[in-house]
Design a protein around this motif. Structure first.
Motif, PDB file in Angstrom:
ATOM      1  N   ILE A  29       0.839  -1.202   0.000  1.00 58.96           N
ATOM      2  CA  ILE A  29       0.000   0.000   0.000  1.00 58.96           C
ATOM      3  C   ILE A  29       0.871   1.248   0.000  1.00 58.96           C
ATOM      4  CG2 ILE A  29      -1.698   1.321   1.321  1.00 58.96           C
ATOM      5  CD1 ILE A  29      -2.884  -1.316   2.269  1.00 58.96           C
ATOM      6  N   VAL A  30       1.925   1.247   0.819  1.00 57.39           N
ATOM      7  CA  VAL A  30       2.846   2.389   0.870  1.00 57.39           C
ATOM      8  C   VAL A  30       3.535   2.556  -0.480  1.00 57.39           C
ATOM      9  CG1 VAL A  30       4.879   3.377   1.996  1.00 57.39           C
ATOM     10  CG2 VAL A  30       3.173   2.133   3.354  1.00 57.39           C
ATOM     11  N   GLU A  31       3.931   1.445  -1.081  1.00 60.02           N
ATOM     12  CA  GLU A  31       4.580   1.507  -2.394  1.00 60.02           C
ATOM     13  C   GLU A  31       3.619   2.059  -3.447  1.00 60.02           C
ATOM     14  OE1 GLU A  31       7.026  -1.341  -5.553  1.00 60.02           O
ATOM     15  OE2 GLU A  31       6.489  -2.109  -3.558  1.00 60.02           O
ATOM     16  N   CYS A  32       2.355   1.671  -3.363  1.00 59.32           N
ATOM     17  CA  CYS A  32       1.353   2.188  -4.288  1.00 59.32           C
ATOM     18  C   CYS A  32       1.210   3.704  -4.129  1.00 59.32           C
ATOM     19  CB  CYS A  32       0.015   1.491  -4.046  1.00 59.32           C
ATOM     20  SG  CYS A  32      -1.313   2.035  -5.135  1.00 59.32           S
ATOM     21  N   TYR A  33       1.213   4.166  -2.881  1.00 56.74           N
ATOM     22  CA  TYR A  33       1.150   5.608  -2.627  1.00 56.74           C
ATOM     23  C   TYR A  33       2.343   6.311  -3.265  1.00 56.74           C
ATOM     24  CZ  TYR A  33       0.610   9.957   0.081  1.00 56.74           C
ATOM     25  OH  TYR A  33       0.468  11.286   0.467  1.00 56.74           O
ATOM     26  N   TRP A  34       3.522   5.712  -3.082  1.00 56.80           N
ATOM     27  CA  TRP A  34       4.711   6.314  -3.678  1.00 56.80           C
ATOM     28  C   TRP A  34       4.621   6.333  -5.207  1.00 56.80           C
ATOM     29  CZ3 TRP A  34       8.241   9.626  -3.713  1.00 56.80           C
ATOM     30  CH2 TRP A  34       9.214   9.596  -4.713  1.00 56.80           C
ATOM     31  N   ASP A  35       4.146   5.253  -5.801  1.00 59.45           N
ATOM     32  CA  ASP A  35       4.033   5.199  -7.260  1.00 59.45           C
ATOM     33  C   ASP A  35       3.131   6.324  -7.778  1.00 59.45           C
ATOM     34  OD1 ASP A  35       5.669   2.993  -7.418  1.00 59.45           O
ATOM     35  OD2 ASP A  35       4.024   1.542  -7.552  1.00 59.45           O
ATOM     36  N   ALA A  36       2.041   6.596  -7.057  1.00 58.54           N
ATOM     37  CA  ALA A  36       1.145   7.686  -7.450  1.00 58.54           C
ATOM     38  C   ALA A  36       1.871   9.029  -7.343  1.00 58.54           C
ATOM     39  CB  ALA A  36      -0.099   7.682  -6.573  1.00 58.54           C
ATOM     40  N   CYS A  37       2.658   9.199  -6.284  1.00 57.70           N
ATOM     41  CA  CYS A  37       3.407  10.449  -6.107  1.00 57.70           C
ATOM     42  C   CYS A  37       4.476  10.605  -7.188  1.00 57.70           C
ATOM     43  CB  CYS A  37       4.052  10.470  -4.718  1.00 57.70           C
ATOM     44  SG  CYS A  37       2.860  10.572  -3.366  1.00 57.70           S
ATOM     45  N   ALA A  38       5.122   9.502  -7.536  1.00 57.91           N
ATOM     46  CA  ALA A  38       6.143   9.547  -8.588  1.00 57.91           C
ATOM     47  C   ALA A  38       5.519   9.947  -9.921  1.00 57.91           C
ATOM     48  CB  ALA A  38       6.831   8.190  -8.696  1.00 57.91           C
ATOM     49  N   GLU A  39       4.289   9.504 -10.166  1.00 56.24           N
ATOM     50  CA  GLU A  39       3.598   9.881 -11.394  1.00 56.24           C
ATOM     51  C   GLU A  39       3.317  11.389 -11.410  1.00 56.24           C
ATOM     52  OE1 GLU A  39      -0.786   9.071 -13.272  1.00 56.24           O
ATOM     53  OE2 GLU A  39       0.343   7.314 -12.574  1.00 56.24           O
ATOM     54  N   ILE A  40       2.962  11.930 -10.250  1.00 58.80           N
ATOM     55  CA  ILE A  40       2.735  13.377 -10.147  1.00 58.80           C
ATOM     56  C   ILE A  40       4.032  14.135 -10.432  1.00 58.80           C
ATOM     57  CG2 ILE A  40       2.237  15.241  -8.510  1.00 58.80           C
ATOM     58  CD1 ILE A  40       0.241  13.268  -7.177  1.00 58.80           C
ATOM     59  N   LEU A  41       5.140  13.662  -9.851  1.00 61.81           N
ATOM     60  CA  LEU A  41       6.420  14.326 -10.076  1.00 61.81           C
ATOM     61  C   LEU A  41       6.810  14.287 -11.553  1.00 61.81           C
ATOM     62  CD1 LEU A  41       8.828  15.743  -8.693  1.00 61.81           C
ATOM     63  CD2 LEU A  41       9.923  13.492  -8.525  1.00 61.81           C
ATOM     64  N   GLU A  42       6.555  13.169 -12.195  1.00 59.50           N
ATOM     65  CA  GLU A  42       6.884  13.018 -13.611  1.00 59.50           C
ATOM     66  C   GLU A  42       6.105  14.015 -14.471  1.00 59.50           C
ATOM     67  OE1 GLU A  42       6.677   9.543 -17.076  1.00 59.50           O
ATOM     68  OE2 GLU A  42       6.346   9.043 -14.969  1.00 59.50           O
ATOM     69  N   ASN A  43       4.909  14.382 -14.014  1.00 59.40           N
ATOM     70  CA  ASN A  43       4.046  15.279 -14.776  1.00 59.40           C
ATOM     71  C   ASN A  43       3.952  16.677 -14.160  1.00 59.40           C
ATOM     72  OD1 ASN A  43       2.612  13.520 -16.971  1.00 59.40           O
ATOM     73  ND2 ASN A  43       2.591  12.273 -15.106  1.00 59.40           N
TER      74      ASN A  43
END
Length: 227
Positions: free
Chosen positions: A81-95
């Motif tokens: 779940i924590v990793e999923c949260y990070w993946d969503a944040c990484a997507e925001i940073l990418e965009n």
């Protein structure tokens, strides 16, 4: 894909200052995971680390407790779940350029990183109108739990009576803005608890520590930390 694509072509609301409101902010599968976080954070028997954090949130009236990614793991939130949260944040940073490029003004980007948080407040907690720190390039405030609470109040200045409107609370609704000197906002917690996924793209202001969290999948999260 973890984030609703409407974030990248959103209609800017200009009153009292530029912001957007995105419903169903996290995509269905991502939200299915992230919406499990409250059952772990609100578990009174989890572990001593979480107990201490919850007690701290209950004792404070001005704001509650802020959990980092590491804090979530230490509190017993499963790694996936924590990793999923990070993946969503990484997507925001990418965009990030697409996001802040929609706004009429934003700070010059210089070595920005994510700062993902979970904010926990209890009934009676509050935070006065504030524009967000000078380090924040993009602020994203996503309502997590409960079903009913109070959202984010938007003001024209630092005084409570300058309230223009309050963005209604709805789980998986996100308020997004580029912080500046006039982006005054506040909150109060009228419900038994209030959980918000607070995500920031922050600039390097010379007092930031770059932190790294390694997941068992081999992925590494890189973000700003206060300690």
């Amino acid at each position: 894909m973890h984030i609703n694509s409407s974030l990248y072509n959103a209609e800017i609301i200009h009153e009292p200052w530029p912001h957007v409101v995105i419903d169903d902010f996290f995509t269905e599968e991502t939200w299915k995971k992230l919406s499990q976080i409250p059952e772990y954070i609100l578990d009174p028997l989890a572990n001593q680390f979480l107990t201490d954090r919850v007690d701290n949130a209950r004792e404070k009236t001005r704001g509650g407790n802020v959990f980092s990614l590491e804090d979530l793991l230490l509190s017993g939130v499963p790694e996936d779940i924590v990793e999923c949260y990070w993946d969503a944040c990484a997507e925001i940073l990418e965009n990030k350029e697409t996001i802040y490029g929609q706004f009429p003004e934003h700070k010059p980007d210089n070595n920005s990183l994510m700062k993902p948080c979970l904010n926990l407040d209890f009934k009676g907690n509050w935070y006065e109108p504030h524009p967000d720190s000078k380090a924040k390039l993009i602020s994203l405030i996503c309502y997590l739990d409960p079903v009913e609470s109070e959202g984010t109040s938007l003001h024209t200045n630092q005084h409570q009576d300058s309230l223009v409107k309050t963005v209604d609370w709805k789980p998986n609704r996100c308020v997004v803005f580029c912080p500046g000197r006039d982006t005054w906002h506040s909150f109060t917690c009228p419900s038994e608890h209030r959980l918000v996924l607070a995500i920031f793209v922050e600039l390097d202001t010379g007092d930031k520590l770059e932190n790294h969290l390694n997941f068992s999948s081999g992925k590494t999260a890189t973000f700003w930390s206060e300690y």
